[in-house]
Design an enzyme around this catalytic site. Structure first.
Site, PDB file in Angstrom:
ATOM      1  N   ARG A   1       0.836  -1.216   0.000  1.00 50.59           N
ATOM      2  CA  ARG A   1       0.000   0.000   0.000  1.00 50.59           C
ATOM      3  C   ARG A   1       0.868   1.262   0.000  1.00 50.59           C
ATOM      4  O   ARG A   1       0.641   2.202  -0.763  1.00 50.59           O
ATOM      5  CB  ARG A   1      -0.904  -0.039   1.230  1.00 50.59           C
ATOM      6  CG  ARG A   1      -1.751   1.194   1.468  1.00 50.59           C
ATOM      7  CD  ARG A   1      -2.620   0.927   2.686  1.00 50.59           C
ATOM      8  NE  ARG A   1      -3.422   2.065   3.073  1.00 50.59           N
ATOM      9  CZ  ARG A   1      -3.035   2.983   3.956  1.00 50.59           C
ATOM     10  NH1 ARG A   1      -1.829   2.907   4.515  1.00 50.59           N
ATOM     11  NH2 ARG A   1      -3.846   3.976   4.289  1.00 50.59           N
TER      12      ARG A   1
ATOM     13  N   THR B   1       9.997 -10.755   6.903  1.00 54.04           N
ATOM     14  CA  THR B   1      10.069 -12.139   7.387  1.00 54.04           C
ATOM     15  C   THR B   1       9.745 -12.136   8.869  1.00 54.04           C
ATOM     16  O   THR B   1      10.175 -11.237   9.590  1.00 54.04           O
ATOM     17  CB  THR B   1      11.460 -12.780   7.177  1.00 54.04           C
ATOM     18  OG1 THR B   1      11.570 -13.941   8.007  1.00 54.04           O
ATOM     19  CG2 THR B   1      12.611 -11.860   7.532  1.00 54.04           C
TER      20      THR B   1
ATOM     21  N   ASP C   1      15.715 -12.050  11.162  1.00 58.28           N
ATOM     22  CA  ASP C   1      17.147 -12.375  11.135  1.00 58.28           C
ATOM     23  C   ASP C   1      17.896 -11.673  10.003  1.00 58.28           C
ATOM     24  O   ASP C   1      18.945 -12.135   9.569  1.00 58.28           O
ATOM     25  CB  ASP C   1      17.322 -13.903  11.010  1.00 58.28           C
ATOM     26  CG  ASP C   1      16.605 -14.473   9.798  1.00 58.28           C
ATOM     27  OD1 ASP C   1      15.804 -13.745   9.186  1.00 58.28           O
ATOM     28  OD2 ASP C   1      16.854 -15.642   9.463  1.00 58.28           O
TER      29      ASP C   1
ATOM     30  N   GLY D   1      11.566 -20.657  13.370  1.00 56.64           N
ATOM     31  CA  GLY D   1      12.954 -20.191  13.478  1.00 56.64           C
ATOM     32  C   GLY D   1      13.887 -21.345  13.153  1.00 56.64           C
ATOM     33  O   GLY D   1      14.347 -22.050  14.040  1.00 56.64           O
ATOM     34  N   ARG D   2      14.107 -21.570  11.841  1.00 58.04           N
ATOM     35  CA  ARG D   2      14.957 -22.689  11.437  1.00 58.04           C
ATOM     36  C   ARG D   2      16.419 -22.408  11.749  1.00 58.04           C
ATOM     37  O   ARG D   2      17.151 -23.269  12.184  1.00 58.04           O
ATOM     38  CB  ARG D   2      14.791 -22.948   9.936  1.00 58.04           C
ATOM     39  CG  ARG D   2      14.247 -24.331   9.672  1.00 58.04           C
ATOM     40  CD  ARG D   2      13.919 -24.512   8.228  1.00 58.04           C
ATOM     41  NE  ARG D   2      12.786 -23.692   7.855  1.00 58.04           N
ATOM     42  CZ  ARG D   2      12.435 -23.401   6.605  1.00 58.04           C
ATOM     43  NH1 ARG D   2      13.126 -23.858   5.613  1.00 58.04           N
ATOM     44  NH2 ARG D   2      11.393 -22.664   6.357  1.00 58.04           N
TER      45      ARG D   2
END
Ligand code: ADP
Length: 330
Positions: free
Chosen positions: A28, A133, A137, A178-179
């Site tokens: 937007r 995200t 990170d 949170g890989r």
């Protein structure tokens, strides 16, 4: 090679990689800031895949009405493995030129920024990244769009789980996303008063968790919450709970995997504001002649970081916070 001899008149934007609440607020802001500056704005559907398939849509001011409060992305997101190939990116660049597009704004995570950076470097094409995200990170911004909403979703869930944990004397292992990064786990652990936090950045010691649980029991604490980041090296919550149960069979344990509820939902006020300021900042950056950078927010100021740094460097959790979390949950 693209030579931007004329002023930028027509810009495009896409959302790529994992969706994050606040992407719509960024869309937007980009569209409205573009129109305010007399630019034409083109939306590209389905990330880099849509760029290859020429899945383009002209964006007007009312195309983005009433989306600021919605999670997900109206432009949809997709993964596009072939974008790693140079010939694919050549096609993408050709499509951009064919559509008369002078610059591209990529809303995504570090994977998307790798693709964006290559497009910018290989063809000299103006590209700006916006960090979206839930993992938080990405180097070059204090917070990423989506993180605040996600952690609020998690603590709401954990507060509810704690009611059952206390009523039934259960130790809950709650797995959060949170890989590779423990930001969600660490923040939500502190905010929900969790008894322990297991993160990808810190080696998990099952024996230590067991002795901690026994110590808690001796202090008459018979329930608890252990937050586990999905990327913990000992395994996710299910695997860790299984290992703990092997050592302490008399304990009542349960596992809850929060999963994709963390990615959805109406964006929080903070995410809407962050996305709006960064969306506006991306367009003004292009008008100022910036390219190949990500727009981020540091100390409440808009800042620009070369795209390359955003994926080669990583934002790290503050290890002191792990200690703080332990001290105040004893
Ligand atoms: P995120 O942007 O959320 O980190 P991904 O890692 O899945 O998500 O990346 C999103 C998309 O970015 C991929 O599907 C691909 O199109 C593009 N991409 C990722 N890594 C690269 C790379 N090394 N080179 C070119 N494009 C990439």
């Amino acid at each position: 090679m693209y030579t931007n001899s004329n002023k930028i008149k027509r810009i495009a934007l896409l959302t790529s990689g994992g969706d994050a609440p606040g992407m719509n607020a960024a869309i937007r802001a980009i569209v409205r800031t573009g129109i305010y500056n007399n630019l034409e704005v083109v939306g590209i559907k389905n990330g880099f895949s849509g760029l290859l398939k020429k899945d383009f849509v002209e964006m007007k001011s009312n195309s983005v009405s009433k989306i600021i409060s919605r999670g997900g992305t109206i432009l949809k997101s997709a993964r596009c493995k072939e974008f790693k190939l140079k010939e694919t990116r050549e096609k993408a660049f050709a499509n951009l030129r064919e559509m008369g597009i002078d610059a591209l704004i990529v809303n995504g995570g570090d994977g998307s920024f790798r693709g964006a950076d290559l497009l910018s470097k290989e063809f000299g094409f103006p590209v700006i990244g916006i960090p979206c995200t839930i993992d938080n990170d990405i180097y070059g911004t204090d917070f990423t769009i989506g993180f605040d909403t996600a952690i609020n979703t998690v603590i709401e869930a954990v507060d509810k789980i704690r009611d059952t944990a206390e009523s039934h004397n259960i130790i809950f292992f709650v797995e959060v996303m949170g890989r590779d990064s423990g930001f969600i786990a660490l923040y939500t652990s502190i905010a929900s008063g969790a008894e322990a936090t297991l993160l990808p950045e810190v080696k998990t010691d099952i024996k230590q968790i067991c002795s901690y649980m026994e110590q808690e029991r001796r202090a008459n604490k018979t329930s608890g919450i252990i937050i586990v980041a999905e990327g913990d090296k000992e395994g996710g919550a299910t695997e860790i709970a299984r290992k703990v149960k092997e050592q302490l069979p008399e304990y009542e344990t349960r596992v809850t995997i929060l999963g994709h509820i963390q990615r959805g939902g109406n964006p929080s006020c903070k995410d809407r504001v962050l996305a709006s300021i960064l969306g506006h900042g991306a367009v003004t950056a292009l008008l100022e002649g910036k390219q190949g950078v990500m727009v981020g927010m540091a100390h409440n100021r808009t800042v620009y970081t070369p795209l390359e740094e955003t994926y080669l460097k990583h934002d790290q959790i503050d290890h002191n916070w792990i200690e703080v979390s332990k001290i105040i949950s004893l």
